[in-house]
Design a protein around this motif. Structure first.
Motif, short mmCIF file in Angstrom:
data_model
loop_
_atom_site.label_atom_id
_atom_site.label_comp_id
_atom_site.label_asym_id
_atom_site.label_seq_id
_atom_site.Cartn_x
_atom_site.Cartn_y
_atom_site.Cartn_z
N ALA A 1 8.17 0.27 -1.25
CA ALA A 1 7.32 0.45 0.02
C ALA A 1 7.66 1.50 0.97
O ALA A 1 6.72 2.07 1.51
CB ALA A 1 7.19 -1.00 0.78
N GLN A 2 8.84 1.57 1.15
CA GLN A 2 9.28 2.50 2.16
C GLN A 2 9.22 4.21 1.43
O GLN A 2 8.48 5.09 2.33
CB GLN A 2 10.90 2.49 2.45
CG GLN A 2 11.11 1.41 2.99
CD GLN A 2 12.70 1.14 3.35
OE1 GLN A 2 13.51 1.87 2.71
NE2 GLN A 2 13.18 0.01 4.03
N ALA A 3 9.21 4.34 0.31
CA ALA A 3 9.09 5.55 -0.42
C ALA A 3 7.48 5.68 -0.29
O ALA A 3 6.95 6.93 0.02
CB ALA A 3 9.54 5.42 -1.99
N MET B 1 -0.04 -8.28 -0.16
CA MET B 1 0.79 -8.11 1.20
C MET B 1 1.41 -9.60 1.68
O MET B 1 2.00 -9.56 2.65
CB MET B 1 0.02 -7.61 2.09
CG MET B 1 -0.31 -6.02 1.80
SD MET B 1 -1.33 -5.20 3.08
CE MET B 1 -0.06 -5.06 4.11
N GLY B 2 1.05 -10.50 1.12
CA GLY B 2 1.04 -11.83 1.78
C GLY B 2 2.57 -12.35 1.41
O GLY B 2 3.07 -13.18 2.51
N ALA C 1 14.11 -6.58 -2.70
CA ALA C 1 14.80 -5.48 -2.22
C ALA C 1 14.26 -4.20 -2.81
O ALA C 1 14.06 -3.01 -2.17
CB ALA C 1 16.22 -5.50 -2.44
N THR C 2 13.95 -4.13 -4.09
CA THR C 2 13.52 -2.98 -5.09
C THR C 2 11.95 -2.67 -4.54
O THR C 2 11.55 -1.47 -4.06
CB THR C 2 13.37 -3.43 -6.50
OG1 THR C 2 12.91 -4.55 -6.91
CG2 THR C 2 14.80 -3.29 -6.83
N ALA D 1 0.96 0.33 1.84
CA ALA D 1 2.43 0.76 2.05
C ALA D 1 2.37 1.19 3.22
O ALA D 1 3.59 0.87 4.16
CB ALA D 1 2.88 1.84 1.08
N GLN D 2 1.51 2.02 3.76
CA GLN D 2 1.60 2.48 5.16
C GLN D 2 1.21 1.56 6.12
O GLN D 2 2.19 1.28 7.23
CB GLN D 2 0.39 3.68 5.08
CG GLN D 2 0.46 4.34 6.23
CD GLN D 2 -0.23 3.88 7.75
OE1 GLN D 2 -1.12 3.36 7.23
NE2 GLN D 2 0.13 3.90 8.86
#
Length: 577
Positions: free
Chosen positions: A13-15, A1-2, A7-8, A362-363
């Motif tokens: 992460a959004q998914a 997370m650092g 972009a991918t 991710a959340q």
């Protein structure tokens, strides 16, 4: 997370954040893998299958025999007949009457069968086995006959006696609880306990405030105080005032009344702005910053450092780092329900594996923190009967309210966890067990608990679901320093809030001298005598034996050295929602 996401990776992460939201941040992949592991190994274990078949037949015969004996007895003697299985879930005599005796025995036998089915299966990875066993237990609890009005004789009897008024009260209770949850309000009764008015009332002053915490110095109540101050480092997963509840059960108030200068950290409740706070930030701006302030206010004195839960883990990290210095600054270290070895962390490990941690990350990348209700949900699942089902029956079916107390109100006053710190905590400590393995870095250097030379007072509690006492006890083989270990009755919180005079409190205590031989926790528990009362008095005597003669108390704060009084205790961070 650092590092920044590509972009991918950002798309993933959004998914994953959406996936986490859909599944209440419980990884379905982790659960599916566990069940597939168990089911596929059970499928190629004919011996285990035959054993389960035999068990089912024996249970059927046992239940049939019990019911036949029941009907052969005289009517007034039937409830005195001992059933094959006994459980606290069905302790009332009404559960021994037909047809409720058949329902509760069938349920208990199903519990036993699934317990046997989901354990000791050849080839199943231990973590997967634990997840499956836990999942089966949670699933079965849904179908307990005690959870439904029409299969619970106690509820049926109450409904008959009150003409259904209990169900009306239960509906009102349910609407109130649902409304509070929707509006993110604390549970009913919490309003009786107001921070600064009847909880967290020990007088003191805030003498330091930074991005991570406030430091409170408490006002002395004795003419003389011990020269060594006490610094309390609570966990930032909770608000510090569990150690300063009502005046009669405040550990902080107790220490002050016994002639100690007490400082306590009050952590900030993090939001999105604090998403990048790390474990090192909590160490440097929390523990070490507090020690710097104490050195300015009470110069030249070593500190009795005390850590609770995650705050104790942080304290152990800091003490190991300070052990490398010529002046380690600490006179002693006390750890309350704090783990330093995470190889056997207890039931919380059910929610911690690579899939689960990745989903949480991710959340948290999306929100900046772990919500308090997500943590509370995990703790409730670990004690689902006590925390969920029994409360639902009492409040919604019997129409009775639980009497709120100060500890329950504090428990509802939850906090969040910053994203970066929580990710590091789960990976470095739970997944990798870096601290006990000599891999945990402070700055750019690894630390080792074996470097500790100061005396340690180490408290575990018998019924701890968060930091099991056998895990807390592991400190014995991580360092050769002197350790006084206490095993107290109660759980993670109630076992610590154990003031003198509290009824039915017990503890065991024994000191292993520096360099002493290791004893297994099983041997320790069976050979150390049990004592009645509060372990607080033992801790006080332990501190006294390692402190100097009483002297004049220090001033509150030290404005001339950069630590002016900023306001009254309990400060402002504790009030953040």
């Amino acid at each position: 997370m650092g590092r920044p996401y590509s972009a991918t990776e950002q798309l993933d992460a959004q998914a994953h954040a959406l996936w986490a939201k859909l599944h209440a941040v419980l990884s379905p992949q982790s659960v599916v893998l566990a069940w597939l592991d168990w089911a596929s190994h059970l499928a190629v274990s004919p011996g285990k299958q035959l054993e389960l078949l035999r068990m089912a037949v024996e249970q059927s015969e046992e239940l049939s025999g019990y019911l036949q004996r029941y009907w052969r007895e005289e009517k007034e003697q039937r409830t005195a007949l001992e059933p094959p299985l006994v459980s606290k879930l069905f302790k009332e005599e009404a559960w021994r009457q037909w047809p409720f005796n058949a329902l509760q025995q069938s349920y208990l036998m199903a519990q036993n069968w699934w317990q046997e089915a989901t354990t000791h299966t050849w080839g199943v990875e231990p973590h997967h086995q634990n997840v499956v066993a836990f999942g089966a237990s949670q699933w079965l609890q849904i179908f307990s006959p005690g959870n439904y009005a029409w299969t619970n004789p106690v509820v049926l009897q109450r409904t008959s006696e009150e003409g259904g008024v209990n169900l009306g009260r239960g509906l009102v209770n349910w609407i109130d609880a649902a409304t509070r949850q929707i509006n993110q309000l604390p549970p009913a009764g919490s309003e009786k306990f107001v921070v600064g008015e009847n909880v967290a009332t020990t007088p003191g002053k805030v003498v330091l405030r930074n991005r991570v915490m406030e430091l409170i110095q408490y006002t002395p109540t004795t003419g003389k105080v011990r020269p060594e101050p006490v610094l309390i480092t609570p966990a930032w997963i909770m608000k510090y005032y569990i150690l300063d509840l009502s005046p009669h059960n405040s550990l902080i108030g107790y220490l002050v009344s016994q002639g100690y200068t007490v400082f306590c950290i009050s952590w900030k409740n993090p939001g999105d702005a604090e998403r990048d706070l790390s474990m090192d930030d909590y160490l440097q701006q929390g523990l070490f910053a507090a020690l710097d302030a104490i050195d300015a206010i009470v110069p030249g004195q070593k500190v009795h450092a005390t850590g609770y839960c995650l705050g104790g883990t942080l304290l152990a990290i800091g003490a190991a780092a300070l052990a490398r210095d010529a002046n380690p600054r600490l006179a002693s270290m006390s750890l309350f329900t704090a783990q330093t070895d995470f190889s056997e962390p207890g039931e919380l490990a059910l929610f911690i594996d690579e899939s689960q941690v990745s989903l949480l990350e991710a959340q948290m990348q999306r929100t900046g923190y772990l919500r308090s209700d997500q943590m509370a949900g995990a703790f409730q699942m670990l004690r689902s009967y006590d925390m969920i089902w029994s409360r639902m029956v009492k409040e919604y079916l019997l129409g009775e309210r639980y009497e709120m107390n100060d500890l329950m109100a504090w428990n509802a006053d939850a906090t969040r966890m910053p994203a970066t710190m929580h990710s590091q905590y789960l990976r470095r400590l739970f997944l990798n067990n870096d601290l006990s393995s000599g891999r945990y870095l402070v700055g750019d250097r690894p630390i080792a608990l074996s470097d500790l030379k100061l005396p340690v007072f180490n408290v575990g509690t018998v019924a701890d679901h968060v930091a099991p006492w056998r895990s807390v006890y592991k400190l014995h083989y991580l360092t050769a320093t002197e350790i006084t270990f206490v095993l107290a009755s109660g759980g993670h919180n109630a076992g610590i809030v154990s003031e003198p005079g509290h009824p039915r409190r017990k503890y065991q205590i024994q000191t292993r001298e520096a360099g002493g031989l290791y004893r297994s926790p099983q041997e320790w528990q069976t050979t150390v005598p049990e004592q009645e009362g509060s372990w607080w008095t033992q801790w006080l005597a332990w501190l006294d034996a390692r402190s100097g003669e009483p002297t004049d108390p220090p001033t509150l704060g030290a404005a001339e050295t950069g630590y002016p009084v900023l306001g009254d205790a309990p400060g402002v961070y504790i009030l953040e929602k």
